[in-house]
Design an enzyme around this catalytic site. Structure first.
Site, PDB file in Angstrom:
ATOM      1  N   SER A  71      31.900  17.854  72.413  1.00 11.14           N
ATOM      2  CA  SER A  71      32.584  19.085  72.006  1.00 11.14           C
ATOM      3  C   SER A  71      33.811  19.333  72.882  1.00 11.14           C
ATOM      4  O   SER A  71      33.937  18.752  73.971  1.00 11.14           O
ATOM      5  CB  SER A  71      31.624  20.274  72.114  1.00 11.14           C
ATOM      6  N   SER A 120      27.146  26.253  68.878  1.00 13.77           N
ATOM      7  CA  SER A 120      27.997  25.645  69.919  1.00 13.77           C
ATOM      8  C   SER A 120      29.336  25.115  69.368  1.00 13.77           C
ATOM      9  O   SER A 120      29.726  23.984  69.665  1.00 13.77           O
ATOM     10  CB  SER A 120      27.242  24.523  70.650  1.00 13.77           C
ATOM     11  N   HIS A 155      21.884   9.739  77.392  1.00 11.83           N
ATOM     12  CA  HIS A 155      22.964   9.482  76.429  1.00 11.83           C
ATOM     13  C   HIS A 155      22.802   8.093  75.801  1.00 11.83           C
ATOM     14  O   HIS A 155      23.008   7.909  74.616  1.00 11.83           O
ATOM     15  CB  HIS A 155      24.329   9.596  77.116  1.00 11.83           C
ATOM     16  N   ASN A 192      32.748  20.213  76.247  1.00  7.84           N
ATOM     17  CA  ASN A 192      32.061  19.224  77.091  1.00  7.84           C
ATOM     18  C   ASN A 192      32.949  18.655  78.200  1.00  7.84           C
ATOM     19  O   ASN A 192      32.454  18.017  79.131  1.00  7.84           O
ATOM     20  CB  ASN A 192      31.463  18.082  76.252  1.00  7.84           C
ATOM     21  N   ASP A 210      21.278  17.148  70.563  1.00 11.32           N
ATOM     22  CA  ASP A 210      21.244  17.806  71.871  1.00 11.32           C
ATOM     23  C   ASP A 210      19.962  17.479  72.647  1.00 11.32           C
ATOM     24  O   ASP A 210      18.910  17.255  72.050  1.00 11.32           O
ATOM     25  CB  ASP A 210      21.356  19.329  71.660  1.00 11.32           C
ATOM     26  N   ARG A 242      21.694  27.720  68.599  1.00 11.12           N
ATOM     27  CA  ARG A 242      23.095  28.115  68.481  1.00 11.12           C
ATOM     28  C   ARG A 242      23.906  26.981  67.867  1.00 11.12           C
ATOM     29  O   ARG A 242      23.456  25.836  67.807  1.00 11.12           O
ATOM     30  CB  ARG A 242      23.677  28.527  69.842  1.00 11.12           C
TER      31      ARG A 242
HETATM   32  C1  IPE Z   1      26.625  20.685  71.746  1.00  6.62           C
HETATM   33  O1  IPE Z   1      25.733  20.550  72.795  1.00  6.62           O
HETATM   34  C2  IPE Z   1      27.598  19.549  71.752  1.00  6.62           C
HETATM   35  C3  IPE Z   1      27.060  18.236  71.433  1.00  6.62           C
HETATM   36  C4  IPE Z   1      25.835  17.959  71.101  1.00  6.62           C
HETATM   37  C5  IPE Z   1      28.012  17.158  71.484  1.00  6.62           C
HETATM   38  P1  IPE Z   1      25.978  21.257  74.216  1.00  6.62           P
HETATM   39  O2  IPE Z   1      24.856  20.854  75.071  1.00  6.62           O
HETATM   40  O3  IPE Z   1      27.345  20.958  74.694  1.00  6.62           O
HETATM   41  O4  IPE Z   1      25.913  22.798  73.826  1.00  6.62           O
HETATM   42  P2  IPE Z   1      25.478  24.049  74.697  1.00  6.62           P
HETATM   43  O5  IPE Z   1      26.241  23.983  75.983  1.00  6.62           O
HETATM   44  O6  IPE Z   1      24.007  23.954  74.911  1.00  6.62           O
HETATM   45  O7  IPE Z   1      25.837  25.231  73.847  1.00  6.62           O
HETATM   46  C1  IPE Z   2      23.882  16.208  74.046  1.00  7.22           C
HETATM   47  O1  IPE Z   2      22.979  16.231  75.096  1.00  7.22           O
HETATM   48  C2  IPE Z   2      24.990  15.188  74.232  1.00  7.22           C
HETATM   49  C3  IPE Z   2      26.290  15.761  74.584  1.00  7.22           C
HETATM   50  C4  IPE Z   2      26.598  17.022  74.611  1.00  7.22           C
HETATM   51  C5  IPE Z   2      27.329  14.816  74.888  1.00  7.22           C
HETATM   52  P1  IPE Z   2      23.270  17.046  76.417  1.00  7.22           P
HETATM   53  O2  IPE Z   2      24.064  16.178  77.344  1.00  7.22           O
HETATM   54  O3  IPE Z   2      23.892  18.349  76.093  1.00  7.22           O
HETATM   55  O4  IPE Z   2      21.833  17.252  76.998  1.00  7.22           O
HETATM   56  P2  IPE Z   2      21.222  18.596  77.575  1.00  7.22           P
HETATM   57  O5  IPE Z   2      21.393  19.643  76.532  1.00  7.22           O
HETATM   58  O6  IPE Z   2      21.983  18.908  78.830  1.00  7.22           O
HETATM   59  O7  IPE Z   2      19.793  18.279  77.832  1.00  7.22           O
HETATM   60 MG    MG Z   3      23.118  20.156  75.599  1.00  5.28          MG
END
Ligand code: IPE
Ligand code: IPE
Ligand code: MG
Length: 267
Positions: free
Chosen positions: A77, A208, A49, A80, A32, A206
């Site tokens: 997820s 998630s 990414h 997402n 994350d 968390r």
């Molecule tokens: C969890 O991260 C999913 C992945 C890393 C693929 P998110 O960024 O989607 O989770 P939340 O929204 O902070 O809970």
């Molecule tokens: C995790 O990074 C990758 C995915 C959930 C695909 P994020 O895209 O959630 O990055 P933040 O949490 O918004 O910084």
């Molecule tokens: Mg995230």
């Protein structure tokens, strides 16, 4: 810390502090912080990414070096999909591109790759490359990389429940036969030992919707580092921290070095 090295401020090689006998066999990672990393640098989220992919490669290498056997990473997820279409499309294309570029090396290293989640909504091109990558590597036995895409722990549990109900309805099993073992055998992770360690980067505390069933007794390590800045050094810190934990599984601490005086209940 020296960049790219596993040496700490006091010049200690972190790898020397690892107990090779206590390396987790299965590590799960919530990768994350990609978006925040990019935004902080004034870049579009997609850069985060992209950079995250190189970090995954580094951590995969480090896991193998350490003697770990399975890595399960959360890449996308079920929640997402609520992100802007542009970001979702970028991620889907990135998955295809990375697989296309990396599958040869993954196979040469005798790594088996498996995708965990509901692949139905993904475009045919991605589905095809996932399926060919899985079949190419299916007999590899040095390491297992599970990539969770369109994965949700609740959805997985509901799917298992539905399958078991169906088996009860057709008379294949009796309701009284439903137990943890049977439930396990229907999970997308069937046959894979539960992760001993869960690492989440970016400081969020968390789960998630990740591996809700499988993480029941995993040790959790939260790193404040954003995934694109995560590296072998930070990874070894997580392992060292894990090795200092006392995993009790609901029991009590081992009293091996103490007298047996506490083993009797008071009368
Ligand atoms: C969890 O991260 C999913 C992945 C890393 C693929 P998110 O960024 O989607 O989770 P939340 O929204 O902070 O809970
Ligand atoms: C995790 O990074 C990758 C995915 C959930 C695909 P994020 O895209 O959630 O990055 P933040 O949490 O918004 O910084
Ligand atoms: Mg995230």
């Amino acid at each position: 810390m020296i960049i790219g090295k596993i040496i700490d401020k006091e010049n200690n090689d972190l790898s020397k502090r690892i107990d090779k006998q206590k390396v987790p066999e299965h590590i799960a990672i919530i990768m994350d912080g990609n978006g925040r990393w990019a935004t902080k640098k004034g870049l579009p989220r997609s850069y985060g990414h992209k950079r995250g992919v190189s970090v995954l490669k580094e951590i995969l290498k480090a896991s193998k070096k350490l003697g770990c056997k399975v890595l399960t990473v959360y890449a996308f997820s079920t929640e997402n999909w609520t992100r802007p279409t542009k970001e979702v499309d970028f991620l889907i294309n990135l998955f295809s591109e990375v697989l296309r570029n990396e599958i040869e090396e993954i196979n040469e290293e005798s790594t088996k790759i498996k995708f965990i989640g509901d692949l139905t909504p993904f475009p045919e091109t991605l589905k095809k490359i996932i399926s060919s990558s899985e079949s190419l590597t299916k007999n590899n036995n040095k390491f297992l990389l599970n990539v969770c895409v369109n994965y949700g722990g609740r959805q997985e549990i509901v799917k298992v429940a539905k399958e078991l109900v169906l088996k009860c309805c057709t008379g294949e099993i009796k309701p009284s036969e439903v137990n943890e073992e049977l439930f396990n055998s229907e999970l997308l992770t069937r046959g894979i030992k539960d992760p001993e360690l869960l690492i989440r980067t970016s400081g969020e505390k968390r789960i998630s919707n990740f591996l809700l069933w499988q993480l029941a007794y995993s040790e959790i390590y939260i790193s404040d580092v954003l995934w694109p800045d995560f590296n072998e050094f930070e990874f070894l810190k997580a392992i060292i921290d894990y090795q200092s934990r006392n995993r009790r599984f609901g029991g009590i601490e081992s009293l091996s070095n103490e007298s047996n005086q506490d083993s009797q209940l008071p009368s």
